[in-house]
Every structure is written in C-alpha cells, then in structure tokens.
Scaffold this motif. Structure first.
Motif, PDB file in Angstrom:
ATOM      1  N   PHE A  54     -59.129 -51.333  78.447  1.00  0.00           N
ATOM      2  CA  PHE A  54     -59.066 -51.611  79.878  1.00  0.00           C
ATOM      3  C   PHE A  54     -60.515 -51.640  80.319  1.00  0.00           C
ATOM      4  N   TRP A  55     -60.967 -52.772  80.868  1.00  0.00           N
ATOM      5  CA  TRP A  55     -62.372 -52.968  81.190  1.00  0.00           C
ATOM      6  C   TRP A  55     -62.624 -53.216  82.678  1.00  0.00           C
ATOM      7  N   ARG A  56     -61.567 -53.429  83.443  1.00  0.00           N
ATOM      8  CA  ARG A  56     -61.710 -53.719  84.870  1.00  0.00           C
ATOM      9  C   ARG A  56     -60.811 -52.788  85.669  1.00  0.00           C
ATOM     10  N   ALA A  57     -61.331 -52.278  86.775  1.00  0.00           N
ATOM     11  CA  ALA A  57     -60.564 -51.424  87.671  1.00  0.00           C
ATOM     12  C   ALA A  57     -60.824 -51.880  89.102  1.00  0.00           C
ATOM     13  N   ALA A  58     -59.841 -52.529  89.700  1.00  0.00           N
ATOM     14  CA  ALA A  58     -59.955 -53.026  91.069  1.00  0.00           C
ATOM     15  C   ALA A  58     -59.225 -52.053  91.984  1.00  0.00           C
ATOM     16  N   ASP A  59     -59.973 -51.185  92.651  1.00  0.00           N
ATOM     17  CA  ASP A  59     -59.399 -50.134  93.494  1.00  0.00           C
ATOM     18  C   ASP A  59     -59.663 -50.468  94.954  1.00  0.00           C
ATOM     19  N   SER A  60     -58.598 -50.779  95.680  1.00  0.00           N
ATOM     20  CA  SER A  60     -58.763 -51.135  97.088  1.00  0.00           C
ATOM     21  C   SER A  60     -58.268 -50.032  98.010  1.00  0.00           C
ATOM     22  N   GLY A  61     -58.232 -48.801  97.505  1.00  0.00           N
ATOM     23  CA  GLY A  61     -57.782 -47.684  98.339  1.00  0.00           C
ATOM     24  C   GLY A  61     -56.339 -47.347  98.071  1.00  0.00           C
ATOM     25  N   PRO A  62     -55.422 -47.872  98.898  1.00  0.00           N
ATOM     26  CA  PRO A  62     -54.021 -47.498  98.683  1.00  0.00           C
ATOM     27  C   PRO A  62     -53.408 -48.169  97.456  1.00  0.00           C
ATOM     28  N   SER A  63     -54.014 -49.242  96.978  1.00  0.00           N
ATOM     29  CA  SER A  63     -53.475 -49.928  95.802  1.00  0.00           C
ATOM     30  C   SER A  63     -54.626 -50.452  94.961  1.00  0.00           C
ATOM     31  N   GLY A  64     -54.266 -51.031  93.822  1.00  0.00           N
ATOM     32  CA  GLY A  64     -55.262 -51.601  92.928  1.00  0.00           C
ATOM     33  C   GLY A  64     -54.615 -51.953  91.602  1.00  0.00           C
ATOM     34  N   PHE A  65     -55.450 -52.255  90.611  1.00  0.00           N
ATOM     35  CA  PHE A  65     -54.926 -52.543  89.285  1.00  0.00           C
ATOM     36  C   PHE A  65     -56.023 -52.338  88.258  1.00  0.00           C
ATOM     37  N   ILE A  66     -55.599 -52.171  87.015  1.00  0.00           N
ATOM     38  CA  ILE A  66     -56.521 -52.125  85.883  1.00  0.00           C
ATOM     39  C   ILE A  66     -56.207 -53.314  84.988  1.00  0.00           C
ATOM     40  N   GLN A  67     -57.236 -53.835  84.316  1.00  0.00           N
ATOM     41  CA  GLN A  67     -57.064 -55.042  83.509  1.00  0.00           C
ATOM     42  C   GLN A  67     -57.546 -54.805  82.090  1.00  0.00           C
ATOM     43  N   ALA A  68     -56.807 -55.362  81.139  1.00  0.00           N
ATOM     44  CA  ALA A  68     -57.171 -55.308  79.719  1.00  0.00           C
ATOM     45  C   ALA A  68     -57.026 -56.699  79.117  1.00  0.00           C
ATOM     46  N   THR A  69     -57.646 -56.865  77.962  1.00  0.00           N
ATOM     47  CA  THR A  69     -57.598 -58.128  77.229  1.00  0.00           C
ATOM     48  C   THR A  69     -57.301 -57.832  75.770  1.00  0.00           C
ATOM     49  N   ALA A  70     -56.462 -58.617  75.140  1.00  0.00           N
ATOM     50  CA  ALA A  70     -56.199 -58.474  73.704  1.00  0.00           C
ATOM     51  C   ALA A  70     -57.450 -58.854  72.923  1.00  0.00           C
ATOM     52  N   ASN A  71     -57.527 -58.393  71.692  1.00  0.00           N
ATOM     53  CA  ASN A  71     -58.673 -58.673  70.828  1.00  0.00           C
ATOM     54  C   ASN A  71     -58.506 -59.981  70.068  1.00  0.00           C
ATOM     55  N   GLY A  72     -59.638 -60.622  69.803  1.00  0.00           N
ATOM     56  CA  GLY A  72     -59.646 -61.795  68.940  1.00  0.00           C
ATOM     57  C   GLY A  72     -59.210 -63.059  69.648  1.00  0.00           C
ATOM     58  N   PRO A  73     -59.050 -64.123  68.860  1.00  0.00           N
ATOM     59  CA  PRO A  73     -58.640 -65.408  69.431  1.00  0.00           C
ATOM     60  C   PRO A  73     -57.277 -65.285  70.115  1.00  0.00           C
ATOM     61  N   THR A  74     -57.102 -66.015  71.187  1.00  0.00           N
ATOM     62  CA  THR A  74     -55.841 -65.966  71.920  1.00  0.00           C
ATOM     63  C   THR A  74     -54.856 -66.990  71.367  1.00  0.00           C
ATOM     64  N   PHE A  75     -53.596 -66.755  71.666  1.00  0.00           N
ATOM     65  CA  PHE A  75     -52.558 -67.734  71.379  1.00  0.00           C
ATOM     66  C   PHE A  75     -52.592 -68.779  72.497  1.00  0.00           C
ATOM     67  N   PRO A  76     -51.919 -69.908  72.321  1.00  0.00           N
ATOM     68  CA  PRO A  76     -51.917 -70.930  73.378  1.00  0.00           C
ATOM     69  C   PRO A  76     -51.388 -70.367  74.703  1.00  0.00           C
ATOM     70  N   PRO A  77     -51.851 -70.916  75.824  1.00  0.00           N
ATOM     71  CA  PRO A  77     -51.365 -70.470  77.133  1.00  0.00           C
ATOM     72  C   PRO A  77     -49.859 -70.672  77.251  1.00  0.00           C
ATOM     73  N   ILE A  78     -49.264 -69.894  78.138  1.00  0.00           N
ATOM     74  CA  ILE A  78     -47.808 -69.948  78.335  1.00  0.00           C
ATOM     75  C   ILE A  78     -47.469 -70.537  79.704  1.00  0.00           C
ATOM     76  N   ALA A  79     -46.240 -70.997  79.826  1.00  0.00           N
ATOM     77  CA  ALA A  79     -45.747 -71.486  81.117  1.00  0.00           C
ATOM     78  C   ALA A  79     -45.695 -70.329  82.104  1.00  0.00           C
ATOM     79  N   HIS A  80     -45.934 -70.632  83.361  1.00  0.00           N
ATOM     80  CA  HIS A  80     -45.941 -69.626  84.424  1.00  0.00           C
ATOM     81  C   HIS A  80     -44.520 -69.279  84.843  1.00  0.00           C
ATOM     82  N   GLU A  81     -44.213 -67.982  84.863  1.00  0.00           N
ATOM     83  CA  GLU A  81     -42.912 -67.492  85.348  1.00  0.00           C
ATOM     84  C   GLU A  81     -43.157 -66.752  86.666  1.00  0.00           C
ATOM     85  N   PRO A  82     -43.098 -67.449  87.791  1.00  0.00           N
ATOM     86  CA  PRO A  82     -43.385 -66.803  89.071  1.00  0.00           C
ATOM     87  C   PRO A  82     -42.333 -65.769  89.447  1.00  0.00           C
ATOM     88  N   THR A  83     -42.740 -64.837  90.286  1.00  0.00           N
ATOM     89  CA  THR A  83     -41.809 -63.794  90.724  1.00  0.00           C
ATOM     90  C   THR A  83     -40.635 -64.381  91.502  1.00  0.00           C
TER      91      THR A  83
END
Length: 171
Positions: A54-83
């Motif tokens: 986990f290399w990123r921490a976006a803290d906006s007070g009441p909420s936020g998120f942490i971000q990580a990235t897998a190692n090595g080459p990535t697999f092809p991008p995937i189709a977007h599944e919106p909420t």
C-alpha cells in the motif's frame, strides 16, 4: 457422455491480505461483480500481490482510502463494472479498482475508509460520472486499513503527482 460443467463460482470468496501491521480479510462479490472480482483473483492466483505495498493514503478527514498495486507486469485491462450495474457502493470497507478511463483497470485497487459514495456511478468522483468498480468489502481488519491510512506521508510529490498522499514507508 461429456463431463458435467464445472460448478458455478461461489457468490463470495474471502481473500486475506497479510501486512506488517496485521491481516485484512476481503470478501469479494463474485456474483455481483464477476469481471472485477475475477480479475483480482487472477492477480492473487498469479502471486502478483505477494510483496505488494500500500503506497498511497488519501485521508480527507471523515473518509479516505488506501491504494496498492500488484507486482510485475499487469494483465490486460478489464471491462468496467459500474456500481449502477452491480448494486455495490463505495461504503466503509469497500474494495474498488483504480482506473483512468472506463475499461483501463488492471492491477491497482483501493480500500475505502468511511463512506466514499462520491466514487459510485452517477456521482462526482470521476470526470465521466461512470464511477469506479467496487467489488467487495473488508470483512475483518478495518483497524489495519485505518492504521495504514494514518501512516506518515512523504512531503515530496512522486508518481501521479498526488502531493500529500504518498506514504513515506509503504506497507
């Protein structure tokens, strides 16, 4: 006769992320977000999350998120599944794929702390209003997620230009 078809995947599957601060269990929604959950499991099965940080921490007070990235080459991008399609939301503990344009998600993911529903489809969290693809939630270890979010931030701007969000010591 041909062999019977394989059984359908379970509705959910739990993955454990082991960190130096403790374990985080994530319940992936295979039935509601099959493309995105399947993509994440592909990275798990390939061992690309072993040693990931986990290399990123976006803290906006009441909420936020942490971000990580897998190692090595990535697999092809995937189709977007919106909420709006999956029925999931970026509430406390949600796991979601990072992306640029829809259909560009590969290996980066975030874990939400507090409600980040602005990241849902139709909201203001993405320029295209299609939101991000939530595909599960933390079922155990939110204390670890919160501890990572509160980690020391590097004062230098690095990758992506996210000033004030780069963890000085990735977890």
């Amino acid at each position: 006769p041909p062999p019977p078809p394989p059984p359908p995947p379970p509705k959910t599957v739990t993955v454990r992320l082991e960190t130096e601060l403790g374990d985080i269990d994530i319940k992936l929604e295979n039935k509601k977000a099959p493309i995105t959950a399947g993509n994440f499991l592909k990275y798990v099965d390939a061992g690309k999350l072993n040693g990931a940080d986990f290399w990123r921490a976006a803290d906006s007070g009441p909420s936020g998120f942490i971000q990580a990235t897998a190692n090595g080459p990535t697999f092809p991008p995937i189709a977007h599944e919106p909420t709006s399609q999956t029925g999931l939301s970026h509430t406390n503990g949600a796991i979601s794929m990072s992306r640029f344009a829809p259909g560009t998600a590969t290996a980066d993911f975030v874990l939400c702390v507090g409600d980040n529903t602005f990241m849902d489809a139709g909201r203001e969290g993405s320029d295209d209003k299609l939101g991000y693809a939530a595909f599960g939630h933390v079922s155990r270890g939110m204390d670890v997620v919160k501890a990572i979010l509160k980690g020391r931030i590097d004062s230098h701007t690095r990758e992506g230009g996210w000033s004030g969000q780069m963890l000085a010591a990735p977890i």
